[in-house]
Design an enzyme around this catalytic site. Structure first.
Site, PDB file in Angstrom:
ATOM      1  CB  CYS A   2      15.292  33.017  48.482  1.00  0.00           C
ATOM      2  SG  CYS A   2      14.764  34.554  49.247  1.00  0.00           S
ATOM      3  NE  ARG A  27      13.529  30.094  42.020  1.00  0.00           N
ATOM      4  CZ  ARG A  27      12.556  29.298  41.609  1.00  0.00           C
ATOM      5  NH1 ARG A  27      12.811  28.382  40.725  1.00  0.00           N
ATOM      6  NH2 ARG A  27      11.346  29.402  42.081  1.00  0.00           N
ATOM      7  CD1 TRP A  74      11.442  38.896  46.366  1.00  0.00           C
ATOM      8  CD2 TRP A  74      12.932  39.487  44.806  1.00  0.00           C
ATOM      9  NE1 TRP A  74      10.859  39.823  45.542  1.00  0.00           N
ATOM     10  CE2 TRP A  74      11.737  40.198  44.580  1.00  0.00           C
ATOM     11  CE3 TRP A  74      14.016  39.697  43.951  1.00  0.00           C
ATOM     12  CZ2 TRP A  74      11.604  41.108  43.540  1.00  0.00           C
ATOM     13  CZ3 TRP A  74      13.861  40.597  42.917  1.00  0.00           C
ATOM     14  CH2 TRP A  74      12.667  41.291  42.715  1.00  0.00           C
ATOM     15  CG  ASN A 100      15.174  29.803  49.933  1.00  0.00           C
ATOM     16  OD1 ASN A 100      15.942  30.745  50.067  1.00  0.00           O
ATOM     17  ND2 ASN A 100      15.285  28.919  48.956  1.00  0.00           N
ATOM     18  N   GLY A 101      11.991  31.363  52.798  1.00  0.00           N
ATOM     19  CA  GLY A 101      10.701  31.293  53.492  1.00  0.00           C
ATOM     20  C   GLY A 101      10.512  32.475  54.415  1.00  0.00           C
ATOM     21  CD  GLU A 486      -8.204  30.631  37.208  1.00  0.00           C
ATOM     22  OE1 GLU A 486      -8.856  31.279  36.385  1.00  0.00           O
ATOM     23  OE2 GLU A 486      -7.081  30.158  36.959  1.00  0.00           O
ATOM     24  CE  LYS A 490      -6.017  27.379  34.930  1.00  0.00           C
ATOM     25  NZ  LYS A 490      -6.039  28.793  35.042  1.00  0.00           N
ATOM     26  CD  GLU A 493      -6.694  27.254  30.859  1.00  0.00           C
ATOM     27  OE1 GLU A 493      -6.365  27.664  31.974  1.00  0.00           O
ATOM     28  OE2 GLU A 493      -6.498  27.897  29.828  1.00  0.00           O
ATOM     29  CG  HIS A 509     -32.243  33.428  39.385  1.00  0.00           C
ATOM     30  ND1 HIS A 509     -33.509  33.870  39.661  1.00  0.00           N
ATOM     31  CD2 HIS A 509     -31.482  33.784  40.450  1.00  0.00           C
ATOM     32  CE1 HIS A 509     -33.512  34.499  40.828  1.00  0.00           C
ATOM     33  NE2 HIS A 509     -32.286  34.447  41.331  1.00  0.00           N
ATOM     34  CE  LYS A 608       1.956  31.072  30.795  1.00  0.00           C
ATOM     35  NZ  LYS A 608       0.887  30.664  31.732  1.00  0.00           N
TER      36      LYS A 608
HETATM   37  C1  AGP Z   1      -5.098  30.919  31.836  1.00  0.00           C
HETATM   38  O1  AGP Z   1      -5.032  29.623  32.276  1.00  0.00           O
HETATM   39  C2  AGP Z   1      -5.276  31.052  30.385  1.00  0.00           C
HETATM   40  N1  AGP Z   1      -4.211  30.445  29.693  1.00  0.00           N
HETATM   41  C3  AGP Z   1      -5.688  32.437  29.867  1.00  0.00           C
HETATM   42  O2  AGP Z   1      -6.992  32.649  30.292  1.00  0.00           O
HETATM   43  C4  AGP Z   1      -4.834  33.665  30.273  1.00  0.00           C
HETATM   44  O3  AGP Z   1      -5.013  33.918  31.628  1.00  0.00           O
HETATM   45  C5  AGP Z   1      -5.243  34.871  29.438  1.00  0.00           C
HETATM   46  O4  AGP Z   1      -4.970  34.612  28.075  1.00  0.00           O
HETATM   47  C6  AGP Z   1      -4.585  36.157  29.860  1.00  0.00           C
HETATM   48  O5  AGP Z   1      -3.206  36.098  29.712  1.00  0.00           O
HETATM   49  P1  AGP Z   1      -2.265  37.193  30.353  1.00  0.00           P
HETATM   50  O6  AGP Z   1      -2.425  37.097  31.820  1.00  0.00           O
HETATM   51  O7  AGP Z   1      -0.896  36.862  29.874  1.00  0.00           O
HETATM   52  O8  AGP Z   1      -2.737  38.526  29.845  1.00  0.00           O
END
Ligand code: AGP
Length: 613
Positions: A2, A27, A74, A100-101, A486, A490, A493, A509, A608
């Site tokens: 939205c 969007r 949306w 929105n919401g 996760e 984060k 990376e 273990h 990315k």
């Molecule tokens: C996530 O922070 C990373 N950049 C990386 O692990 C990513 O999730 C992974 O390369 C998979 O990418 P995708 O979801 O575009 O397939």
């Protein structure tokens, strides 16, 4: 997703609103509309479909005036159609609202208003807002006060803009929580309002960003801001850079921070149109999942890489628990070389933000070769993964620019939850009461995410304490074991700090040998079925001199006495908690990296979209 635009000033509002909406087109949306004050009368044009359709409507029946608001929708509650498109007029025809919401308590409010004689003309949750405003206007209250009182009754996160033909010199706009922002722009004798800066950037670079629970009364000469409690607020005018990339970042320092904050909106959009709250049912039409197919499936194999694979691990818990179907999670780069056992009664579900990850595509190819049913959960529309799949669920996050995935992690978590409920429903393994409860819980998600985001300053304090650490251990169990993975991913990376996610039960273990004063331990210890086990992890880490950062549920006074730092989370249904618990961990990693002065959005060595094997 939205979008909102509004204008008040000497020029014709219609083209300004239409152009502003055009700037928000990226969007995504499925209907659009505008309302313009023409000769003391509110004229509304709206329909399902794209802006070209709205422009055609305006050409057929032109509308001109000096005050106008517009919206791209949306669908959340009610199908994309003219009657559900915004703006929504009240019964008198004198008040109009765009929003929105999600109004979490709309069923209750609608029942209340219906009992007062209100006749609803749409299936939307938004419509309750305009009727509530009219309820207070009927008692001779001025528009800002009527809006304020109406908004106090809403649950959830919202961006709202209201116009009344009885008070044509003003627009009232408000933000509650994080259902996208509300930005007000200053012109020369004219003012603008929008959900996102790009909508008004061609007119002004002088902007005020409303905070949560603030309301702006906008006239052509300026604005007044007050809290929803009625207290006047001194606002700050920001001069926004011209650079379109910087403009896209809005009030945030980095795209990653912006994308973390966009999660209220992306999670709202994720459930938009897929949830029938009244029937307590899920709709995922692009999946092509028939009752026959749902009965036929013997096994689901989720395949993905990196962050997406962590989402898959949460999906395993959800689908097994809710739909009682066996699920395997396979790292995509391993899947094809393992001669996996899949056949035509197996679903292979690939999760991928980009939909172009080479390893994931190769895994899909292998699954196709073996005759499996192929599904994809992807963000990029038209990507290869989406094209080759037999059915898909699209993540409704909008583009993700930061290399470290954030909003494209929480969206699939909710997608997988909805998939689990749908599978369970079609396979007949869920009683009605449980199904309704599971569906109903989805309403809470955007606001819970917003409440985590509101606590960013607390997380930043913890980041300051950890900024110089060289290692960090993340522990989780059950549905939040992948949250630990996760969180660690984060951190490593973007901050280049060595971080490990571990299933908490495995500590004894081996990894427990690592714990000393130089090894901070992040423990996810929410009030869920694994709480006691996680609490004992905190005691064990403390006994060995470790610094403990606990993620804990509001009000857990016991944890506060044990941990060195506590990051508080609002109470959340445990099956949805991974989508909420990861948000502080995203913020923690972000602030540590930002404090270290690193290139948060483009960390070294990472891309990315990883399109090579
Ligand atoms: C996530 O922070 C990373 N950049 C990386 O692990 C990513 O999730 C992974 O390369 C998979 O990418 P995708 O979801 O575009 O397939």
């Amino acid at each position: 997703m939205c979008g909102i635009v509004g204008y008040i000033g000497p020029r014709d509002a219609t083209p300004i609103v239409l152009n502003g909406l055009k700037r928000l087109e990226y969007r995504g949306y499925d209907s659009a509309g505008l309302a313009v004050l023409q000769n003391s009368h509110i004229e509304v044009r709206r329909d399902a479909g794209k802006l070209a359709r709205l422009s055609a409507l305006v050409n057929e029946a032109p509308v001109h005036g000096h005050v106008g608001i517009g919206h791209t929708r949306w669908a959340t509650h009610g199908a994309p159609s003219a009657r559900n498109a915004h703006p929504h007029l009240g019964m008198t025809g004198n008040v109009v609202v765009v929003h929105n919401g999600i109004v979490e308590n709309f069923l209750e409010l609608r029942a209340e208003l219906s009992a007062e004689g209100v006749v609803f003309k749409s299936d939307t949750d938004t419509e309750v807002i305009v009727h509530l405003v009219e309820r207070y206007l009927a008692t001779d209250t001025a528009l800002p006060e009527a809006v304020r009182r109406a908004l106090l009754l809403l649950k959830g996160a919202h961006g709202v803009v209201v116009l009344s033909s009885k008070e044509p010199d003003k627009i009232v706009a408000a933000r509650i929580g994080n259902a996208g922002g509300v930005v007000v722009g200053f012109g020369e004798g004219e003012m603008f309002v929008a959900s996102d800066m790009p909508a008004i950037l061609e007119h002004t670079r002088q902007m005020v960003f409303l905070e949560s629970r603030q309301m702006a009364v906008i006239t052509s000469q300026g604005l007044e801001v007050q809290t929803l409690e009625g207290k006047a607020v001194q606002y700050e005018i920001h001069s926004v850079a011209w650079d379109p990339v910087a403009a896209e970042k809005g009030e945030y320092r980095h795209f990653m921070q912006k994308e973390i904050h966009e999660q209220v909106r992306s999670l709202t959009d994720t459930i938009a149109g897929r949830v029938d709250f009244e029937e307590g049912r899920i709709r995922l039409p692009e999946l092509n999942l028939t009752p026959e197919l749902a009965q036929r499936i013997r096994k689901i194999v989720i395949t993905a890489c990196g962050t997406a694979s962590h989402a898959g691990m949460v999906g395993k818990v959800l689908i097994e628990r809710i739909a009682r179907l066996p699920v395997e999670v396979d790292i995509a780069s391993e899947f094809r070389y393992r001669d996996p056992i899949v056949d035509h009664d197996t679903v292979v579900l690939a999760i991928s933000q980009s939909g172009e990850t080479a390893d994931t595509l190769a895994a899909m190819e292998e699954a196709r070769r073996k005759g499996a049913i192929l599904w994809a959960n992807v963000n990029v529309i038209g990507s290869q993964a989406m094209r080759v799949a037999d059915g898909y669920i699209s993540m409704q996050t909008g583009p993700e620019i930061g290399v470290a995935s954030t909003k494209a992690y929480t969206a699939p978590l909710v997608d997988l939850y909805m998939l689990a409920v749908l599978l369970a429903d079609l396979r007949g393994v869920l009683d009605e009461q449980t199904r309704r409860r599971l569906v109903n819980d989805l309403r809470l998600v955007p606001d819970l995410a917003g409440r985590c985001l509101d606590r960013e300053a607390e997380v930043e304090k913890v980041a300051r304490a950890l900024v110089n650490t060289r290692h960090c251990l993340y522990l989780g169990r059950g549905i939040n074991m992948p949250t630990a993975y996760e969180g660690a991913l984060k951190l490593k990376e973007i901050s280049y700090i060595h971080a490990e996610g571990y299933p908490a039960g495995e500590m004894k273990h081996g990894p427990i040998a690592l714990i000393d004063k130089d090894m901070p331990v992040v423990v996810i210890a929410l009030r869920d079925p694994w709480y006691e086990k996680m609490f004992s992890q905190i005691e064990q880490a403390k006994a060995r001199g470790g610094t403990v950062v606990a993620l804990a549920t509001d009000g857990d006074s016991l944890i506060a006495t044990k941990a060195d730092h506590v990051v508080w989370l609002p109470e959340t249904p445990w099956m949805l908690s991974p989508a909420i618990a990861v948000i502080p961990l995203q913020m923690l990693a972000y602030h540590i990296a930002a404090l270290r002065g690193l290139d948060v959005d483009q960390p070294r060595n990472l891309a990315k979209s990883v399109t090579v094997e």
